[in-house]
Design a protein around this motif. Structure first.
Motif, PDB file in Angstrom:
ATOM      1  N   ILE A  57       9.278 119.683  67.896  1.00 20.45           N
ATOM      2  CA  ILE A  57       8.692 120.581  66.892  1.00 20.45           C
ATOM      3  C   ILE A  57       7.158 120.505  66.925  1.00 20.45           C
ATOM      4  O   ILE A  57       6.477 121.532  66.904  1.00 20.45           O
ATOM      5  CB  ILE A  57       9.202 120.221  65.470  1.00 20.45           C
ATOM      6  CG1 ILE A  57      10.732 120.344  65.382  1.00 20.45           C
ATOM      7  CG2 ILE A  57       8.527 121.092  64.412  1.00 20.45           C
ATOM      8  CD1 ILE A  57      11.302 121.718  65.575  1.00 20.45           C
ATOM      9  N   PHE A  69       6.858 129.340  65.539  1.00 19.87           N
ATOM     10  CA  PHE A  69       7.910 128.406  65.115  1.00 19.87           C
ATOM     11  C   PHE A  69       8.770 129.032  64.022  1.00 19.87           C
ATOM     12  O   PHE A  69       9.999 128.922  64.054  1.00 19.87           O
ATOM     13  CB  PHE A  69       7.286 127.094  64.614  1.00 19.87           C
ATOM     14  CG  PHE A  69       8.294 126.192  63.940  1.00 19.87           C
ATOM     15  CD1 PHE A  69       9.204 125.465  64.686  1.00 19.87           C
ATOM     16  CD2 PHE A  69       8.350 126.109  62.551  1.00 19.87           C
ATOM     17  CE1 PHE A  69      10.156 124.655  64.066  1.00 19.87           C
ATOM     18  CE2 PHE A  69       9.292 125.305  61.918  1.00 19.87           C
ATOM     19  CZ  PHE A  69      10.200 124.570  62.683  1.00 19.87           C
ATOM     20  N   GLU A  73      12.719 129.604  63.953  1.00 18.36           N
ATOM     21  CA  GLU A  73      13.491 129.007  62.855  1.00 18.36           C
ATOM     22  C   GLU A  73      14.384 130.068  62.193  1.00 18.36           C
ATOM     23  O   GLU A  73      15.552 129.825  61.905  1.00 18.36           O
ATOM     24  CB  GLU A  73      12.491 128.437  61.843  1.00 18.36           C
ATOM     25  CG  GLU A  73      13.096 127.651  60.705  1.00 18.36           C
ATOM     26  CD  GLU A  73      11.996 127.029  59.823  1.00 18.36           C
ATOM     27  OE1 GLU A  73      11.074 127.755  59.389  1.00 18.36           O
ATOM     28  OE2 GLU A  73      12.065 125.822  59.565  1.00 18.36           O
ATOM     29  N   THR A  90      18.030 122.650  56.747  1.00 17.86           N
ATOM     30  CA  THR A  90      16.942 123.524  57.205  1.00 17.86           C
ATOM     31  C   THR A  90      15.634 122.743  57.237  1.00 17.86           C
ATOM     32  O   THR A  90      15.480 121.736  56.537  1.00 17.86           O
ATOM     33  CB  THR A  90      16.779 124.729  56.257  1.00 17.86           C
ATOM     34  OG1 THR A  90      16.384 124.257  54.962  1.00 17.86           O
ATOM     35  CG2 THR A  90      18.077 125.515  56.127  1.00 17.86           C
ATOM     36  N   GLY A  92      11.772 122.033  56.200  1.00 15.19           N
ATOM     37  CA  GLY A  92      11.179 122.144  54.869  1.00 15.19           C
ATOM     38  C   GLY A  92      10.485 123.464  54.573  1.00 15.19           C
ATOM     39  O   GLY A  92      10.407 123.887  53.423  1.00 15.19           O
TER      40      GLY A  92
HETATM   41  C1  S3P Z   1       8.255 121.617  58.105  1.00 10.49           C
HETATM   42  C2  S3P Z   1       9.255 120.689  57.987  1.00 10.49           C
HETATM   43  C3  S3P Z   1       9.888 120.063  59.148  1.00 10.49           C
HETATM   44  C4  S3P Z   1       9.767 120.954  60.383  1.00 10.49           C
HETATM   45  C5  S3P Z   1       8.342 121.346  60.595  1.00 10.49           C
HETATM   46  C6  S3P Z   1       7.759 122.109  59.409  1.00 10.49           C
HETATM   47  C7  S3P Z   1       7.649 122.192  56.880  1.00 10.49           C
HETATM   48  O1  S3P Z   1      11.268 119.819  58.890  1.00 10.49           O
HETATM   49  O2  S3P Z   1      10.562 122.092  60.270  1.00 10.49           O
HETATM   50  O3  S3P Z   1       7.606 120.175  60.826  1.00 10.49           O
HETATM   51  O4  S3P Z   1       7.002 123.244  56.983  1.00 10.49           O
HETATM   52  O5  S3P Z   1       7.850 121.610  55.790  1.00 10.49           O
HETATM   53  P1  S3P Z   1      11.813 118.660  57.895  1.00 10.49           P
HETATM   54  O6  S3P Z   1      11.817 119.239  56.529  1.00 10.49           O
HETATM   55  O7  S3P Z   1      13.179 118.395  58.406  1.00 10.49           O
HETATM   56  O8  S3P Z   1      10.885 117.508  58.058  1.00 10.49           O
END
Ligand code: S3P
Length: 183
Positions: A57, A69, A73, A90, A92
């Motif tokens: 990621i 990204f 997603e 999902t 965050g």
């Molecule tokens: C994100 C959370 C991450 C991941 C990316 C962005 C966010 O997932 O999708 O780094 O925007 O909060 P997790 O919630 O599993 O850490």
């Protein structure tokens, strides 16, 4: 105890269960336990993206940018929401894409795992793989992100405010809440 609640869900669960919430909220941890208890498949959207793209990621963020990204997603979550008998953890920030948020609300049972920011920070402060927190004041960034996202997470069908991440108790609490929602 878990067995009793699981039985009530069986047959009632026509939609995927989608866990939302901040980084470190416990979505993957609880999601795996929940999937096991409900005899469902478990999928983590970040892991699916990494597998599809063949990059971590953090690498996707630095090579392609956050917008790219978010598009990946969205695609991955759309795909996961079309499956039956699944629990989805999902990322965050998935809810910040309005189409993704809409699909989670419409096609899933959307559950917001909402521990306090202190709890979240204590869990993630020593981890280094989150690109949005790879900065000088990560705790401030975390708080700002939460301020921006709170109203989005709050659109979930179910909200779990739980700081105690003991698997048995938390999973029990989530299953009970799903049953109440489906009743
Ligand atoms: C994100 C959370 C991450 C991941 C990316 C962005 C966010 O997932 O999708 O780094 O925007 O909060 P997790 O919630 O599993 O850490």
């Amino acid at each position: 105890m878990i067995e009793k609640h699981t039985q009530s869900i069986a047959g009632n669960l026509k939609k995927p269960i989608a866990l939302v919430g901040m980084m470190g909220a416990g979505k993957s941890y609880i999601g795996q336990k929940l999937a096991k208890a409900l005899d469902c498949e478990f999928h983590d959207s970040d892991a699916c993206i990494e597998q599809q793209v063949g990059k971590a990621i953090a690498q996707i963020f630095s090579n392609d940018g956050e917008q790219a990204f978010r598009a990946m997603e969205q695609d991955v979550i759309y795909g996961l929401l079309s499956k039956k008998n699944v629990v989805i953890a999902t990322g965050g920030g998935a809810v910040t894409t309005s189409e993704t948020l809409g699909a989670l609300k419409q096609k899933g049972v959307m559950i917001w795992l909402n521990p306090s920011l202190d709890t979240i920070w204590s869990r993630i402060k020593d981890e280094g793989h989150r690109p949005l927190l790879d900065c000088d004041h990560p705790q401030d960034v975390l708080e700002n992100l939460m301020d921006k996202r709170r109203d989005l997470y709050a659109q979930a069908h179910i909200q779990i405010d739980d700081n105690v991440l003991t698997s048995e108790k938390s999973v029990e609490q989530v299953i009970k809440a799903i049953n109440e929602h489906l009743a």
